[in-house]
Write a protein that holds these residues in place. Structure first.
Motif, PDB file in Angstrom:
ATOM      1  N   LEU A 199      12.452 -14.888  20.086  1.00 28.66           N
ATOM      2  CA  LEU A 199      13.480 -15.441  20.691  1.00 28.66           C
ATOM      3  C   LEU A 199      14.607 -15.847  19.863  1.00 28.66           C
ATOM      4  CD1 LEU A 199      11.808 -18.411  22.593  1.00 28.66           C
ATOM      5  CD2 LEU A 199      12.810 -16.513  23.769  1.00 28.66           C
ATOM      6  N   MET A 200      14.282 -16.075  18.256  1.00 28.03           N
ATOM      7  CA  MET A 200      15.415 -15.610  17.478  1.00 28.03           C
ATOM      8  C   MET A 200      16.712 -14.450  17.758  1.00 28.03           C
ATOM      9  SD  MET A 200      14.233 -18.090  14.282  1.00 28.03           S
ATOM     10  CE  MET A 200      13.305 -20.191  14.389  1.00 28.03           C
ATOM     11  N   ILE A 252       5.745 -14.243  28.162  1.00 29.18           N
ATOM     12  CA  ILE A 252       7.184 -15.108  28.311  1.00 29.18           C
ATOM     13  C   ILE A 252       8.311 -15.081  27.011  1.00 29.18           C
ATOM     14  CG2 ILE A 252       7.057 -18.209  28.097  1.00 29.18           C
ATOM     15  CD1 ILE A 252       3.952 -18.022  28.188  1.00 29.18           C
ATOM     16  N   ALA A 253       8.381 -14.735  26.804  1.00 31.00           N
ATOM     17  CA  ALA A 253       9.733 -14.866  25.343  1.00 31.00           C
ATOM     18  C   ALA A 253      10.858 -13.678  25.656  1.00 31.00           C
ATOM     19  CB  ALA A 253       8.698 -14.578  23.659  1.00 31.00           C
ATOM     20  N   VAL A 254       9.918 -12.817  26.397  1.00 30.10           N
ATOM     21  CA  VAL A 254      10.859 -12.069  27.305  1.00 30.10           C
ATOM     22  C   VAL A 254      11.429 -12.479  28.438  1.00 30.10           C
ATOM     23  CG1 VAL A 254      10.474  -9.277  27.755  1.00 30.10           C
ATOM     24  CG2 VAL A 254       9.155 -10.256  25.692  1.00 30.10           C
ATOM     25  N   PHE A 258      15.277 -12.453  28.862  1.00 31.10           N
ATOM     26  CA  PHE A 258      15.922 -11.759  30.121  1.00 31.10           C
ATOM     27  C   PHE A 258      17.020 -12.663  30.142  1.00 31.10           C
ATOM     28  CE2 PHE A 258      13.225  -8.140  29.870  1.00 31.10           C
ATOM     29  CZ  PHE A 258      14.047  -6.983  30.367  1.00 31.10           C
ATOM     30  N   ILE A 259      16.854 -13.479  30.529  1.00 33.55           N
ATOM     31  CA  ILE A 259      17.137 -15.033  31.020  1.00 33.55           C
ATOM     32  C   ILE A 259      18.724 -15.565  30.284  1.00 33.55           C
ATOM     33  CG2 ILE A 259      18.011 -17.093  31.516  1.00 33.55           C
ATOM     34  CD1 ILE A 259      14.261 -17.153  32.425  1.00 33.55           C
ATOM     35  N   ASN A 260      18.345 -15.196  29.313  1.00 36.46           N
ATOM     36  CA  ASN A 260      19.537 -15.151  27.921  1.00 36.46           C
ATOM     37  C   ASN A 260      20.349 -13.790  28.242  1.00 36.46           C
ATOM     38  OD1 ASN A 260      20.920 -16.609  25.937  1.00 36.46           O
ATOM     39  ND2 ASN A 260      19.993 -15.042  24.506  1.00 36.46           N
ATOM     40  N   ASP A 261      20.399 -12.847  28.711  1.00 43.06           N
ATOM     41  CA  ASP A 261      20.747 -11.640  28.536  1.00 43.06           C
ATOM     42  C   ASP A 261      22.213 -11.526  29.681  1.00 43.06           C
ATOM     43  OD1 ASP A 261      19.759 -11.145  26.056  1.00 43.06           O
ATOM     44  OD2 ASP A 261      18.893  -9.425  26.895  1.00 43.06           O
TER      45      ASP A 261
END
Length: 321
Positions: A199-200, A252-254, A258-261
């Protein structure tokens, strides 16, 4: 009744450290004060840990005490969980170690706040916001990994001892057993911090979620390799459980990536659909070079201002210099 004007307060230490107006001596003085407060928090936590050390020891010895070979009978017929103690002061040293571990956990709100208050002025506002989020997520992830390690030790300890050359479970030395359990707790807790690293990388813009998802083969292999090395059980139970949890956290991190992208609009760049090995076309936009503009003649400089005659030596300084 006359109103007393409120005294105007100056900038706080946080503001002084953030805008760079705090001197080096003030930074050192602030570090000394924060280290002192953090030491007091650890001292209070150590006292609390010494009080709770017996309860924590009984909690950690539970996987070992489930084995029939660890149970002994006193002269009065009462059963108890028996360890092998080799040194005279091993019992006290183990209690102090447990008290130190518990003290670090109990005093964590104090020394973590002091550490954060010292380094936070050097961060930007958005960096402080993400640091709050990551620390909030890291604590429950580490606790979940520690609970999983506790369950794995409980299921694997009997198999490990019975699969040895002796062929049956035996009594264990108390110091080596606690070192083994604490190492497992740290390994599993650290393994559950793996999605935070991903996530970082995503939130800082180093890699996109699509690129993280393309690494799924390597991630699955590394998860199983790490689980095979970290778990004490040579059987498939502990390794599969740890690797499955790490893969689930990776997915979950991926998904969060995707939501952040999507929120930041990544993937819509002009070169998003172009292969990395494809050569970009170069447009032929040649512009003819004409003659240069003429250079004007330099203008003359003004004459320098005359320098005044210096004062005599006895008139330059006062009686102090």
């Amino acid at each position: 009744m006359a109103l007393v004007p409120r005294r105007r307060q100056g900038p706080s230490k946080f503001q002084q450290a953030a805008d760079g107006s705090m001197t080096l001596i003030d930074h050192i003085r602030e570090l000394r004060n924060r280290l002192f407060v953090a030491s007091l928090g650890l001292l209070v936590g150590l006292i609390v840990g010494f009080i709770l050390s017996k309860w924590v020891f009984h909690l950690l010895e539970e996987p070992y005490c489930r084995l029939p070979s660890s149970i002994s009978v006193r002269a009065d017929g009462k059963k108890y969980c028996d360890f092998v103690v080799l040194g005279v002061g091993d019992g006290l040293i183990i209690r102090l170690k447990i008290a130190l571990w518990v003290g670090v956990i109990v005093g964590a709100p104090v020394w973590l706040y002091q550490l954060w208050a010292f380094i936070a002025p050097g961060l930007h506002r958005h960096e402080r916001k993400w640091a709050y989020i990551f620390v909030t997520i890291a604590a429950p992830l580490f606790a979940t990994g520690a609970v999983l390690a506790y369950e794995v030790v409980g299921h694997s300890l009997s198999f490990i001892m019975s699969a040895g050359v002796l062929g049956e479970p035996t009594k264990l030395e108390v110091g080596s057993y606690l070192n083994f359990v604490s190492s497992m707790l740290l390994l599993f807790g650290g393994a559950f911090e793996f999605p935070l690293v991903l996530l970082m990388l995503n939130f800082t813009g180093v890699v996109t979620a699509r690129r993280l998802l393309s690494w799924w083969r390597i991630v699955i292999f590394l998860c199983f390799a790490f689980a095979a090395i970290a778990t004490p059980d040579p059987g498939p139970f502990g390794m599969t459980l740890l690797a499955s949890c790490m893969i689930l956290l990776y997915l979950i991190a991926v998904g969060i990536g995707f939501i952040n992208d999507k929120r930041k609009g990544r993937g819509r760049e002009i070169y998003a659909d172009i292969d990395d090995d494809e050569i970009s076309p170069l447009e032929d936009d040649r512009v003819p070079v004409g003659a240069a503009d003429p250079i004007a003649a330099p203008s003359p400089l003004d004459a320098p201002t005359p320098v005044h005659k210096p004062l005599p030596l006895e008139g330059r300084f006062d009686d102090m210099t």
